[in-house]
Design a protein around this motif. Structure first.
Motif, PDB file in Angstrom:
ATOM      1  N   VAL A 111       2.371   9.252   7.906  1.00  0.00           N
ATOM      2  CA  VAL A 111       1.991   7.942   7.391  1.00  0.00           C
ATOM      3  C   VAL A 111       3.276   7.137   7.257  1.00  0.00           C
ATOM      4  O   VAL A 111       4.131   7.445   6.425  1.00  0.00           O
ATOM      5  CB  VAL A 111       1.273   8.064   6.034  1.00  0.00           C
ATOM      6  N   VAL A 139       5.515   4.367   6.046  1.00  0.00           N
ATOM      7  CA  VAL A 139       5.513   3.467   4.891  1.00  0.00           C
ATOM      8  C   VAL A 139       6.657   2.459   4.919  1.00  0.00           C
ATOM      9  O   VAL A 139       6.875   1.723   3.959  1.00  0.00           O
ATOM     10  CB  VAL A 139       5.540   4.270   3.564  1.00  0.00           C
ATOM     11  N   ARG A 157       6.136  -1.337   4.046  1.00  0.00           N
ATOM     12  CA  ARG A 157       5.799  -1.621   2.645  1.00  0.00           C
ATOM     13  C   ARG A 157       6.837  -1.001   1.705  1.00  0.00           C
ATOM     14  O   ARG A 157       7.689  -1.682   1.153  1.00  0.00           O
ATOM     15  CB  ARG A 157       4.388  -1.096   2.334  1.00  0.00           C
ATOM     16  N   GLU A 194       1.469   1.729   6.956  1.00  0.00           N
ATOM     17  CA  GLU A 194       1.194   0.963   5.742  1.00  0.00           C
ATOM     18  C   GLU A 194       1.905  -0.384   5.861  1.00  0.00           C
ATOM     19  O   GLU A 194       3.120  -0.443   5.958  1.00  0.00           O
ATOM     20  CB  GLU A 194       1.666   1.732   4.511  1.00  0.00           C
ATOM     21  N   SER A 195       1.132  -1.451   5.829  1.00  0.00           N
ATOM     22  CA  SER A 195       1.644  -2.741   6.268  1.00  0.00           C
ATOM     23  C   SER A 195       2.270  -3.600   5.180  1.00  0.00           C
ATOM     24  O   SER A 195       3.268  -4.294   5.420  1.00  0.00           O
ATOM     25  CB  SER A 195       0.517  -3.530   6.931  1.00  0.00           C
ATOM     26  N   SER A 243       1.780  -4.874   0.557  1.00  0.00           N
ATOM     27  CA  SER A 243       1.095  -4.638  -0.714  1.00  0.00           C
ATOM     28  C   SER A 243       0.764  -5.972  -1.368  1.00  0.00           C
ATOM     29  O   SER A 243       1.549  -6.925  -1.310  1.00  0.00           O
ATOM     30  CB  SER A 243       1.940  -3.773  -1.655  1.00  0.00           C
ATOM     31  N   TYR A 296      -4.026   0.227   9.397  1.00  0.00           N
ATOM     32  CA  TYR A 296      -2.999  -0.587   8.747  1.00  0.00           C
ATOM     33  C   TYR A 296      -3.351  -0.784   7.265  1.00  0.00           C
ATOM     34  O   TYR A 296      -3.704  -1.885   6.849  1.00  0.00           O
ATOM     35  CB  TYR A 296      -2.891  -1.949   9.431  1.00  0.00           C
ATOM     36  N   PRO A 297      -3.263   0.267   6.455  1.00  0.00           N
ATOM     37  CA  PRO A 297      -3.622   0.129   5.034  1.00  0.00           C
ATOM     38  C   PRO A 297      -2.637  -0.754   4.276  1.00  0.00           C
ATOM     39  O   PRO A 297      -1.506  -0.981   4.720  1.00  0.00           O
ATOM     40  CB  PRO A 297      -3.571   1.567   4.521  1.00  0.00           C
ATOM     41  N   ALA A 298      -3.090  -1.251   3.128  1.00  0.00           N
ATOM     42  CA  ALA A 298      -2.244  -2.052   2.247  1.00  0.00           C
ATOM     43  C   ALA A 298      -2.437  -1.564   0.818  1.00  0.00           C
ATOM     44  O   ALA A 298      -3.527  -1.129   0.436  1.00  0.00           O
ATOM     45  CB  ALA A 298      -2.602  -3.536   2.350  1.00  0.00           C
ATOM     46  N   LEU A 299      -1.376  -1.646   0.030  1.00  0.00           N
ATOM     47  CA  LEU A 299      -1.457  -1.231  -1.367  1.00  0.00           C
ATOM     48  C   LEU A 299      -2.028  -2.373  -2.207  1.00  0.00           C
ATOM     49  O   LEU A 299      -1.680  -3.544  -2.011  1.00  0.00           O
ATOM     50  CB  LEU A 299      -0.071  -0.846  -1.869  1.00  0.00           C
ATOM     51  N   ALA A 358      -4.646   1.339  -0.724  1.00  0.00           N
ATOM     52  CA  ALA A 358      -4.028   2.423  -1.484  1.00  0.00           C
ATOM     53  C   ALA A 358      -3.832   1.962  -2.919  1.00  0.00           C
ATOM     54  O   ALA A 358      -3.508   0.790  -3.163  1.00  0.00           O
ATOM     55  CB  ALA A 358      -2.687   2.813  -0.866  1.00  0.00           C
ATOM     56  N   ASP A 415       4.296  11.368   4.354  1.00  0.00           N
ATOM     57  CA  ASP A 415       4.747   9.982   4.337  1.00  0.00           C
ATOM     58  C   ASP A 415       6.222   9.939   4.731  1.00  0.00           C
ATOM     59  O   ASP A 415       7.010  10.795   4.309  1.00  0.00           O
ATOM     60  CB  ASP A 415       4.613   9.370   2.945  1.00  0.00           C
TER      61      ASP A 415
END
Length: 298
Positions: A9, A11, A14, A45-46, A48, A76-79, A98, A230
């Protein structure tokens, strides 16, 4: 999927950029994400959707998501810290989020200005809405091996917070050594304890490399069955709330190690090394050791 496959993953965009001392242009962030997408990564992870005051570097979260050149097969997750962050993320089409809390009460107070229990209560409606929206949710537990304010963090606290996130509906739990103080034995004890109540297949590890222990810690956790790691291109990152904490373990270093022990990532190490060399140059940051060595061979 083979038991020798390890999902990385990424990171860097971000966690890697959030503590940069100057504002990184949105265009540079988008270029970084696009280059990472060419390496074979499946999760990047793009950004937050946190308060601009808390982390000014992420003030352009909407613009980053809007500007993504999405590639098939990449997530492309975001926090998001709370419902407001979730609303912002969903308004621009984020389909994976996340959540972030800590195993240390002291760290939570300094970081997000609330207790662990308060943070978990904030997350409940986010997870509920995400389920209804078909949005995947990941949970981060930070300070699993030490806290800059509290010092030692009892393993029982790590287990309790991880269990709460898992029971709330987080599909994957990332266990983070936020200040990089962990050693292989301590990492193994912590993962065994959490893995007693949460399936190992749904655990990830997130190590910072402050004391040069990250690769050893990862290897120990792989021996226990962990298959999600990660990492951050060029080792970018650090913790804005932990003085002296250096960056995340470098993605290039992790790939090289994994290939050396016969594990697969599906990632092109040379392309990752080139990406790491480029972003390190743009930011004035040191290159990863494996990345430099790979580029010297080509």
């Amino acid at each position: 999927m083979s038991g020798n496959f390890v999902k990385l993953v990424e990171v860097g965009p971000r966690d890697g950029l959030q503590n940069e001392p100057y504002t990184v242009p949105t265009s540079l962030k988008l270029d970084l994400i696009d280059r990472l997408g060419r390496t074979g990564l499946k999760v990047i992870e793009s950004t937050s959707f946190v308060s601009d005051r808390a982390i000014p570097q992420m003030a352009d979260a909407e613009d980053v998501i809007a500007g993504l050149k999405r590639r098939a097969g990449i997530r492309y997750p975001a926090l998001v810290p709370n419902e407001r962050g979730y609303d912002r993320a969903r308004s621009v089409g984020v389909d994976e989020v996340a959540l972030f809390t800590a195993a240390s009460e002291a760290f939570n107070q300094h970081n997000i200005n609330c207790t662990i229990e308060e943070s978990l209560r904030r997350f409940a409606p986010v997870v509920h809405r995400a389920r209804n929206d078909g949005v995947r949710v990941r949970g981060y537990v930070s300070t699993v091996l030490g806290c800059p304010y509290q010092g030692q963090v009892p393993i029982a606290d790590v287990v309790r917070v991880a269990e709460a996130l898992f029971e709330a509906g987080c599909e994957e739990i990332s266990l983070g050594d936020t200040i990089g103080v962990g050693t292989p034995r301590k990492a193994a004890e912590m993962v065994r304890a959490v893995g007693a109540s949460i399936p190992i297949a749904q655990l990830a590890v997130h190590f910072h490399d402050t004391y040069g222990q990250a690769l050893a810690n990862i290897m120990t956790c792989l021996d226990l069955g962990v298959r999600v790691v990660d990492s951050s291109v060029a080792g970018l990152g650090g913790c804005p709330y932990a003085r002296g904490a250096t960056g995340n373990v470098a993605t290039e270093d992790v790939i090289y190690m994994l290939e050396g022990v016969g594990m697969e990532t599906g990632i092109d190490l040379l392309e990752m090394a080139r990406t790491g060399d480029w972003i390190a140059g743009e930011l004035g940051r040191p290159r990863s050791r494996a990345g430099q060595a790979v580029l010297k061979r080509h």
